[in-house]
Design a protein around this motif. Structure first.
Motif, PDB file in Angstrom:
ATOM      1  N   MET A   1      86.866 -17.660  98.734  1.00 16.38           N
ATOM      2  CA  MET A   1      87.750 -17.056  99.714  1.00 16.38           C
ATOM      3  C   MET A   1      88.672 -18.143 100.267  1.00 16.38           C
ATOM      4  N   THR A   2      89.939 -17.822 100.410  1.00 20.12           N
ATOM      5  CA  THR A   2      90.912 -18.800 100.897  1.00 20.12           C
ATOM      6  C   THR A   2      90.966 -18.782 102.420  1.00 20.12           C
ATOM      7  N   GLU A   3      91.495 -19.875 102.968  1.00 18.18           N
ATOM      8  CA  GLU A   3      91.642 -19.943 104.420  1.00 18.18           C
ATOM      9  C   GLU A   3      92.781 -19.035 104.863  1.00 18.18           C
ATOM     10  N   ASN A   4      92.684 -18.585 106.086  1.00 20.64           N
ATOM     11  CA  ASN A   4      93.725 -17.736 106.648  1.00 20.64           C
ATOM     12  C   ASN A   4      94.942 -18.600 106.953  1.00 20.64           C
ATOM     13  N   ARG A   5      96.058 -18.297 106.341  1.00 26.94           N
ATOM     14  CA  ARG A   5      97.253 -19.125 106.538  1.00 26.94           C
ATOM     15  C   ARG A   5      97.907 -18.898 107.900  1.00 26.94           C
ATOM     16  N   TYR A   6      97.507 -17.847 108.612  1.00 23.60           N
ATOM     17  CA  TYR A   6      98.059 -17.565 109.932  1.00 23.60           C
ATOM     18  C   TYR A   6      97.180 -18.089 111.065  1.00 23.60           C
ATOM     19  N   ALA A   7      96.040 -18.659 110.732  1.00 23.82           N
ATOM     20  CA  ALA A   7      95.124 -19.147 111.756  1.00 23.82           C
ATOM     21  C   ALA A   7      95.699 -20.395 112.428  1.00 23.82           C
TER      22      ALA A   7
END
Length: 57
Positions: A1-7
């Motif tokens: 799972m990739t990291e949330n780019r909006y975090a």
């Protein structure tokens, strides 16, 4: 799972919305003079004791 780019980091989030306690105080204006003679302060001046339901009972 990739990291949330909006975090964003919590420090950045809290730092952007910080309001100093002195700026949170709201001053309330002084109350004005009472109404002139002859004016009613009743919110329902024309109700005439109308306390019935829709059909008047």
């Amino acid at each position: 799972m990739t990291e949330n780019r909006y975090a964003i980091a919590l420090d950045q989030l809290e730092g952007g919305v910080r309001v100093e306690p002195a700026e949170q105080v709201a001053e309330h204006p002084e109350p004005g003079p009472p109404p002139a003679d002859g004016w009613s302060t009743d919110p329902r001046p024309y109700a005439g004791g109308a306390a019935g339901d829709a059909d008047g009972d």
